[in-house]
Design an enzyme around this catalytic site. Structure first.
Site, PDB file in Angstrom:
ATOM      1  N   TYR A 162       0.818  -1.215   0.000  1.00 32.88           N
ATOM      2  CA  TYR A 162       0.000   0.000   0.000  1.00 32.88           C
ATOM      3  C   TYR A 162       0.855   1.269   0.000  1.00 32.88           C
ATOM      4  O   TYR A 162       0.386   2.327   0.420  1.00 32.88           O
ATOM      5  CB  TYR A 162      -0.952  -0.004   1.193  1.00 32.88           C
ATOM      6  CG  TYR A 162      -2.225  -0.800   0.961  1.00 32.88           C
ATOM      7  CD1 TYR A 162      -3.155  -0.389   0.000  1.00 32.88           C
ATOM      8  CD2 TYR A 162      -2.513  -1.940   1.689  1.00 32.88           C
ATOM      9  CE1 TYR A 162      -4.328  -1.091  -0.220  1.00 32.88           C
ATOM     10  CE2 TYR A 162      -3.695  -2.663   1.480  1.00 32.88           C
ATOM     11  CZ  TYR A 162      -4.591  -2.218   0.522  1.00 32.88           C
ATOM     12  OH  TYR A 162      -5.764  -2.907   0.296  1.00 32.88           O
TER      13      TYR A 162
ATOM     14  N   ARG B  50     -18.972  -5.251  -1.254  1.00 33.04           N
ATOM     15  CA  ARG B  50     -18.829  -4.316  -0.133  1.00 33.04           C
ATOM     16  C   ARG B  50     -20.185  -3.945   0.467  1.00 33.04           C
ATOM     17  O   ARG B  50     -20.296  -3.775   1.678  1.00 33.04           O
ATOM     18  CB  ARG B  50     -18.025  -3.098  -0.580  1.00 33.04           C
ATOM     19  CG  ARG B  50     -16.519  -3.441  -0.696  1.00 33.04           C
ATOM     20  CD  ARG B  50     -15.748  -2.363  -1.374  1.00 33.04           C
ATOM     21  NE  ARG B  50     -14.293  -2.498  -1.172  1.00 33.04           N
ATOM     22  CZ  ARG B  50     -13.406  -1.813  -1.864  1.00 33.04           C
ATOM     23  NH1 ARG B  50     -13.795  -0.956  -2.786  1.00 33.04           N
ATOM     24  NH2 ARG B  50     -12.107  -1.981  -1.635  1.00 33.04           N
TER      25      ARG B  50
ATOM     26  N   GLU C 282       1.004  -5.845  -8.954  1.00 31.63           N
ATOM     27  CA  GLU C 282       0.463  -6.482  -7.746  1.00 31.63           C
ATOM     28  C   GLU C 282       0.512  -8.010  -7.853  1.00 31.63           C
ATOM     29  O   GLU C 282       0.839  -8.695  -6.884  1.00 31.63           O
ATOM     30  CB  GLU C 282      -0.957  -5.984  -7.494  1.00 31.63           C
ATOM     31  CG  GLU C 282      -0.980  -4.513  -7.094  1.00 31.63           C
ATOM     32  CD  GLU C 282      -2.368  -3.914  -6.927  1.00 31.63           C
ATOM     33  OE1 GLU C 282      -2.438  -2.735  -6.546  1.00 31.63           O
ATOM     34  OE2 GLU C 282      -3.378  -4.606  -7.166  1.00 31.63           O
TER      35      GLU C 282
HETATM   36  P1  GDP Z   1     -10.082   0.960  -3.108  1.00 36.27           P
HETATM   37  O1  GDP Z   1      -9.293   0.977  -4.388  1.00 36.27           O
HETATM   38  O2  GDP Z   1     -11.573   1.012  -3.321  1.00 36.27           O
HETATM   39  O3  GDP Z   1      -9.678  -0.187  -2.205  1.00 36.27           O
HETATM   40  O4  GDP Z   1      -9.755   2.322  -2.317  1.00 36.27           O
HETATM   41  P2  GDP Z   1      -8.422   3.184  -2.095  1.00 36.27           P
HETATM   42  O5  GDP Z   1      -7.343   2.763  -3.057  1.00 36.27           O
HETATM   43  O6  GDP Z   1      -8.827   4.628  -2.099  1.00 36.27           O
HETATM   44  O7  GDP Z   1      -7.972   2.842  -0.595  1.00 36.27           O
HETATM   45  C1  GDP Z   1      -7.296   1.648  -0.304  1.00 36.27           C
HETATM   46  C2  GDP Z   1      -7.850   1.082   0.981  1.00 36.27           C
HETATM   47  O8  GDP Z   1      -7.535   1.971   2.050  1.00 36.27           O
HETATM   48  C3  GDP Z   1      -9.378   0.948   1.032  1.00 36.27           C
HETATM   49  O9  GDP Z   1      -9.866  -0.208   0.416  1.00 36.27           O
HETATM   50  C4  GDP Z   1      -9.617   0.931   2.536  1.00 36.27           C
HETATM   51  O10 GDP Z   1      -9.341  -0.360   3.100  1.00 36.27           O
HETATM   52  C5  GDP Z   1      -8.567   1.921   3.028  1.00 36.27           C
HETATM   53  N1  GDP Z   1      -9.150   3.261   3.167  1.00 36.27           N
HETATM   54  C6  GDP Z   1      -9.479   4.144   2.185  1.00 36.27           C
HETATM   55  N2  GDP Z   1      -9.990   5.289   2.687  1.00 36.27           N
HETATM   56  C7  GDP Z   1      -9.986   5.121   4.047  1.00 36.27           C
HETATM   57  C8  GDP Z   1     -10.385   5.939   5.142  1.00 36.27           C
HETATM   58  O11 GDP Z   1     -10.859   7.075   4.971  1.00 36.27           O
HETATM   59  N3  GDP Z   1     -10.211   5.412   6.400  1.00 36.27           N
HETATM   60  C9  GDP Z   1      -9.677   4.173   6.610  1.00 36.27           C
HETATM   61  N4  GDP Z   1      -9.546   3.727   7.874  1.00 36.27           N
HETATM   62  N5  GDP Z   1      -9.298   3.382   5.613  1.00 36.27           N
HETATM   63  C10 GDP Z   1      -9.449   3.839   4.342  1.00 36.27           C
END
Ligand code: GDP
Length: 140
Positions: free
Chosen positions: A51, A104, A128
């Site tokens: 990440y 989800r 990945e």
């Molecule tokens: P995804 O591609 O839909 O998984 O979303 P992102 O790439 O934006 O974020 C990666 C992961 O980080 C998400 O799947 C969540 O597990 C976590 N995440 C994203 N936004 C938040 C947030 O505002 N708070 C927290 N605690 N985790 C977040």
């Protein structure tokens, strides 16, 4: 339409609640084929590398703690437009914004503990997949 491969993770909140099979069924119903799969337990450092793109975000430490808290299932999904198809089946990052019938919407606990990860593009999918699987594990 192009046959693609994408990378998917069933996250700790889902493996803990014994939802692996239910989530895989969603992918298969959507026409995605699981061509590689294993259950692993990441260290916090390994989660942090995966990440790394989010390292400046306020939730980064919490995310790395969560992703290394319990086992995950990593997998490669193959099918027509697999990257976009997987994102559709996953639903929005925040489960309160996810559409009916998505993983989800049905299973996620919160924006952080949202049950699944899926690559956002074919180039990130390739990176990945290579982080978790060797060529010999990708049997097609
Ligand atoms: P995804 O591609 O839909 O998984 O979303 P992102 O790439 O934006 O974020 C990666 C992961 O980080 C998400 O799947 C969540 O597990 C976590 N995440 C994203 N936004 C938040 C947030 O505002 N708070 C927290 N605690 N985790 C977040």
């Amino acid at each position: 339409m192009a046959i693609q491969r994408t990378f998917s993770i069933i996250k700790p909140d889902a493996t803990r609640r014994n939802l692996t099979g239910a989530i895989v069924a969603k992918f298969e119903e959507a026409g995605l084929r699981v061509i590689a799969q294993k259950r692993i337990h990441l260290t916090k450092m390994q989660a942090g590398v995966f990440y790394g793109v989010h390292s400046e975000r306020p939730f980064y430490d919490e995310l790395c703690e969560f992703m290394s808290s319990e086992p995950i299932v990593v997998q490669v999904l193959e099918g027509e437009n697999a990257v976009a198809r997987n994102r559709e089946v996953m639903g929005a990052t925040n489960p309160s914004e996810a559409s009916e019938g998505t993983i989800r919407k049905e299973f996620a606990l919160s924006i952080g503990e949202n049950s699944v990860h899926g690559s956002d593009a074919t180039d990130t999918a390739a990176v990945e997949i290579a982080y978790f699987f060797s060529g010999l594990e990708l049997v097609g």
